[in-house]
Design an enzyme around this catalytic site. Sequence first.
Site, mmCIF file in Angstrom:
data_model
loop_
_atom_site.group_PDB
_atom_site.id
_atom_site.type_symbol
_atom_site.label_atom_id
_atom_site.label_comp_id
_atom_site.label_asym_id
_atom_site.label_seq_id
_atom_site.Cartn_x
_atom_site.Cartn_y
_atom_site.Cartn_z
ATOM 1 N N ASP A 100 -2.668 8.501 44.457
ATOM 2 C CA ASP A 100 -1.758 8.687 43.330
ATOM 3 C C ASP A 100 -0.525 9.477 43.787
ATOM 4 O O ASP A 100 0.132 9.085 44.737
ATOM 5 C CB ASP A 100 -2.526 9.356 42.177
ATOM 6 C CG ASP A 100 -1.760 9.409 40.882
ATOM 7 O OD1 ASP A 100 -1.701 8.376 40.186
ATOM 8 O OD2 ASP A 100 -1.204 10.470 40.558
ATOM 9 N N TYR B 57 4.873 5.963 30.221
ATOM 10 C CA TYR B 57 4.470 7.358 30.415
ATOM 11 C C TYR B 57 5.430 8.143 31.302
ATOM 12 O O TYR B 57 5.741 9.312 31.019
ATOM 13 C CB TYR B 57 3.035 7.443 30.945
ATOM 14 C CG TYR B 57 2.848 7.134 32.417
ATOM 15 C CD1 TYR B 57 2.636 8.151 33.335
ATOM 16 C CD2 TYR B 57 2.856 5.818 32.883
ATOM 17 C CE1 TYR B 57 2.452 7.886 34.676
ATOM 18 C CE2 TYR B 57 2.671 5.542 34.214
ATOM 19 C CZ TYR B 57 2.472 6.576 35.115
ATOM 20 O OH TYR B 57 2.297 6.297 36.448
ATOM 21 N N TYR C 143 7.133 14.170 38.240
ATOM 22 C CA TYR C 143 7.756 12.983 37.638
ATOM 23 C C TYR C 143 9.218 13.244 37.290
ATOM 24 O O TYR C 143 10.046 12.326 37.330
ATOM 25 C CB TYR C 143 7.000 12.585 36.367
ATOM 26 C CG TYR C 143 5.590 12.116 36.618
ATOM 27 C CD1 TYR C 143 5.316 10.772 36.879
ATOM 28 C CD2 TYR C 143 4.517 13.001 36.587
ATOM 29 C CE1 TYR C 143 4.014 10.334 37.097
ATOM 30 C CE2 TYR C 143 3.217 12.576 36.808
ATOM 31 C CZ TYR C 143 2.976 11.236 37.062
ATOM 32 O OH TYR C 143 1.695 10.804 37.298
ATOM 33 N N HIS D 118 -8.407 3.091 38.627
ATOM 34 C CA HIS D 118 -7.427 3.922 39.336
ATOM 35 C C HIS D 118 -8.036 5.037 40.176
ATOM 36 O O HIS D 118 -7.595 5.290 41.298
ATOM 37 C CB HIS D 118 -6.461 4.526 38.315
ATOM 38 C CG HIS D 118 -5.392 5.383 38.911
ATOM 39 N ND1 HIS D 118 -4.451 4.901 39.808
ATOM 40 C CD2 HIS D 118 -5.116 6.708 38.759
ATOM 41 C CE1 HIS D 118 -3.635 5.882 40.151
ATOM 42 N NE2 HIS D 118 -4.014 6.989 39.545
#
Length: 318
Positions: A102, A151, A232, A297
Amino acid sequence: MEGIEHRIVEVNGIKMHIAEKGKEGPVVLFLHGFPELWYSWRHQIAALGSLGYRAVAPDLRGYGDTEAPSSISSYTIFHLVGDIVALIDSLGVEQVFLVAHDWGAIIGWNLCLFRPERVKAYVCLSVPYLPRNPKIKPVDAMRAVFGDDYYVCRFQEPGKTEAEFAKSPELVMKAMLTGRSGKPLIIPKEGFLAFPEAIKSRPLPSWLSQQDINYYASKFEETGFTGGLNYYRNFNLNWELTAAWTGAQIKVPVKFITGDLDLVYLSFGSKQYIESGNFKKDVPNLEEVVIQEGVAHFNNQEAAEEISNHIYEFIKMY
């Protein structure tokens, strides 16, 4: 967990918590994703640490028992990779076997890009190399494809998502870890936790216990989610900062593993990128791609033993 030791090291101006097993042998360095911790690698640390390797997993910057600088701009890719280079130095080795998932995978790719001499070989989970598109910033591209409720787009506003997640870190962790839709993660206007009863009633899979969820939740209750969300919030800034690496290839040996139900594999164009051969062009030493059937995931936890075996079978060749 038995045999796993914990300590704090000074890296790149912050105090970083690491979990490790094995005092000698080649270092296998594990980098977790969002919203996770060193704990995501508990099974692999135990397995590789018992096979003659020195298994090390940090809480990344902003997570768990590692320091969390307050400024959003303290979470650029240069900060994140800088932490890992300093961590490798602190371990007293020149090179490591790298394993990442990730957001950890994104850091891993950039470590291989910026400092390939520090990585013997890389086992990457879930997120393939994302070559820089010089024509559009990544958040802008995601918004154009998936809309404002995607998201990553929703995460951009400082303070908002972390305030919602703080209402119940336990439900956030359960929802994230047990999600299996494979569709792009859209956060409805009502919020991620708008339907708590549906999350509460969701049965836990065999690979995830309430104790596991409680461990994650307890740490996020202490720290909040801001550190991880700030990764992010630097997507577009990272795009600006890494212009010099446009078109650059990853030259280290790589094994890539993902589940066929992974939302990244299904919704980011990853499947097409892999099957078209472009992944191999960007990563010429891509030795193997493994697509795990029926796995989503968080494959390092869902298919823990299989992942540990894949790691060992790859790195033992080097």
